[in-house]
Design a protein around this motif. Sequence first.
Motif, PDB file in Angstrom:
ATOM      1  N   LEU A 170      14.989  33.549  49.438  1.00  0.00           N
ATOM      2  CA  LEU A 170      14.380  34.167  48.242  1.00  0.00           C
ATOM      3  C   LEU A 170      13.637  35.450  48.609  1.00  0.00           C
ATOM      4  O   LEU A 170      13.698  36.453  47.891  1.00  0.00           O
ATOM      5  N   VAL A 171      12.943  35.427  49.753  1.00  0.00           N
ATOM      6  CA  VAL A 171      12.187  36.611  50.167  1.00  0.00           C
ATOM      7  C   VAL A 171      13.151  37.750  50.520  1.00  0.00           C
ATOM      8  O   VAL A 171      12.931  38.907  50.126  1.00  0.00           O
TER       9      VAL A 171
ATOM     10  N   ILE B 207      15.134  28.187  52.210  1.00  0.00           N
ATOM     11  CA  ILE B 207      15.183  28.657  50.811  1.00  0.00           C
ATOM     12  C   ILE B 207      14.164  29.769  50.599  1.00  0.00           C
ATOM     13  O   ILE B 207      14.447  30.786  49.971  1.00  0.00           O
ATOM     14  N   VAL B 208      12.963  29.568  51.155  1.00  0.00           N
ATOM     15  CA  VAL B 208      11.920  30.597  51.001  1.00  0.00           C
ATOM     16  C   VAL B 208      12.397  31.900  51.645  1.00  0.00           C
ATOM     17  O   VAL B 208      12.259  32.994  51.052  1.00  0.00           O
TER      18      VAL B 208
END
Lengths: 83, 618
Positions: A15-16, A11-12
Amino acid sequence: MNLYALLEPAIVTLLVVFGLWLSLRKVAPRLSMRLGEASRKAGLAPAIANRVFGPPPARNSACGTCCGCDKGGSQSKPMIHRH
Amino acid sequence: MDSTHVSATPLSLALVGNPNCGKTALFNRLTGARQKVANYAGATVERKEGFFVLPSGRHVRVLDLPGAYSLSATSPDEAVTRDVCLGQHPDEQRPDLLLCVADATNLRLHLRFVLELRRLGRPMVLALNMADAAERRGIRIDAKALEQELGFPVIETIAVRKHGTAALLAALDGRLPGPAEPLPEGTDLHAETRRLLAAAVSMPSPTNPTDAAIDRWVLHPVLGLAILAAVMLVVFQSVYAWAGPFSDGIEAGVGALGEWISSTLPEGMLSSLLVDGVIAGVGGVLVFLPQILILFFFILLLEESGYLPRAAFLLDRFMVGAGLSGRAFIPMLSSFACAIPGIMATRSIPNPRDRFLTILVAPMMTCSARLPVYALLIGAFIPDRMVGGIFNLQGLTLFGLYMAGILGALVVAWVARLMGKRASDEQALMLEIPAWRLPNAKDVLLGLKERGMIFLRRAGTLILAISIVLWVLSTFPTPPEDWARPAIEYSFAGRIGHALAFFFEPIGFNWQICVALIPGLAAREVAVAGLASVYAIAGADEANTEQILATALHNEWTLATAFSLLAWYVFAPQCMATLAVVRRETSSWRATAIWAGLLTALAYGAAFLTYHLTAALT
């Protein structure tokens, strides 16, 4: 390892990547359009290239990327007047 | 709305007329567009294109051209109008029909241009706009008589009313007029205008007595300036007095969201990204939405009422004294919203030197993107107390910052005048003072909605994106276990900030400010998001990021640093979008580099002086 710990890096990363892509489109639209042009030439499907890097600007469209035209950028959608 | 049957070759018509006769309002009414409408001349500086379909199904393409007083163009925007009307514009076909718009309350001025257009021998229709205002003033216009005299259809319109264009639409839907019969060579247009007025118009008084009474006060050389200062003070006081509860509400909402995410998600990268990156960054800027809306509410009211051209008249002597062209007022005024339309509005300045000087100083007017930076620093360092029983100190400080931008622009123009030669064909301010008008609630609400949406869109796209990127730069690489200082100092952002601090240390900026300045180049308000993210990551054990920022600024910055940053932002080099517009408008990288270099030097010098003076005095 629980499910959250497994999903968190993905997820990170998503998002990045989204943040980097949005920054490219918003902060450096010229670079984005050039990358789109290059990717289209490299064989990427135009529909995907358009979606990722933005569609190629029309000549004299006042997109602000080439600084070479003076045409007003605003165009309205047609308004229908009825009886 | 149905857009499926739009013909590829619609009837083409061009809206043409004197400035401030309501062309853009008519354009919006006909096309459903939402172009900016203002009660002053020069709101439109480039042609705009729209489409509409008549009740019969006939398709129409309409061009909204910049206002012009004659076809002898003296400025780039008037040249666009002239070229399109004459069919000489390289990218535009000659319109099938000229839809001349004239202010029915001021036919003495507007009919002259209509007669000049008639000389072209093109099919024409005359729209007598603001017919309601003319009627209120007792001006009786015999449209049929005028039509007979002119030889083409004359229709009364009220562009700001929903059904105010019904007669015009009906006329366009019928058989279109043939080419207007040109006037005989050598006809005196002024004499012809007087003849037409005598034949078709009866005017009880050239000026509305109420308008004249108000103008006696508002345009008074001393009292008028006092009224202008009072109006500006009321605006800035209101920004602080009214915004508080709304800002507090948004701040509480943002804080609650951050706390909820912190308590719901386990501590880790995702929680840090959402709370310290996204919520700190976007939320840190969102809290300033009420202040921006209140400021624009007043600007729109002043715009709609007709006060702004009167302010231009009052300030003209100062501007000319400082070396600016009289026509610089509208660009400088537009720059209070954003420097980009301000720079584009310099197209109405014919002399290239005057135009560049205006492009140089217009961005010193405080754009709305600077408001969050000002509000944050004022909130952190200026006590919220009353001065003299009526003025809020924070509001006074904001007023002072706006004035610093205006005075700075005048000083720069004055220095430029001392250093360079003044143009021989100097242009005086020729500005039409419009009638006072009660602001239209719908236009004001539309304007507010537009400004609010621009701000929210930026928060949801640009600021969101940069907040995420800043979080990455402030989080990675992670420090080794034996790293004793804050982790952020080991990150990319920390290293970039420390590297830049060498240049900015003399003006009192710490490395955190240096990090925030970089995203601030994308848009000024992003600097606030940058500071919020940097301080939130540094103090990640705290729950409420808003409190972290306010406390961090108060504890870690000196008053000299805060004032220095404020001085930097009064003159700071513009965002990248402004840079691109300067390049486009000047068509020169050299001029753009000079522009950016001068503003940077000015900002650095102002911040240096402010920092050292404040440090010496405190």
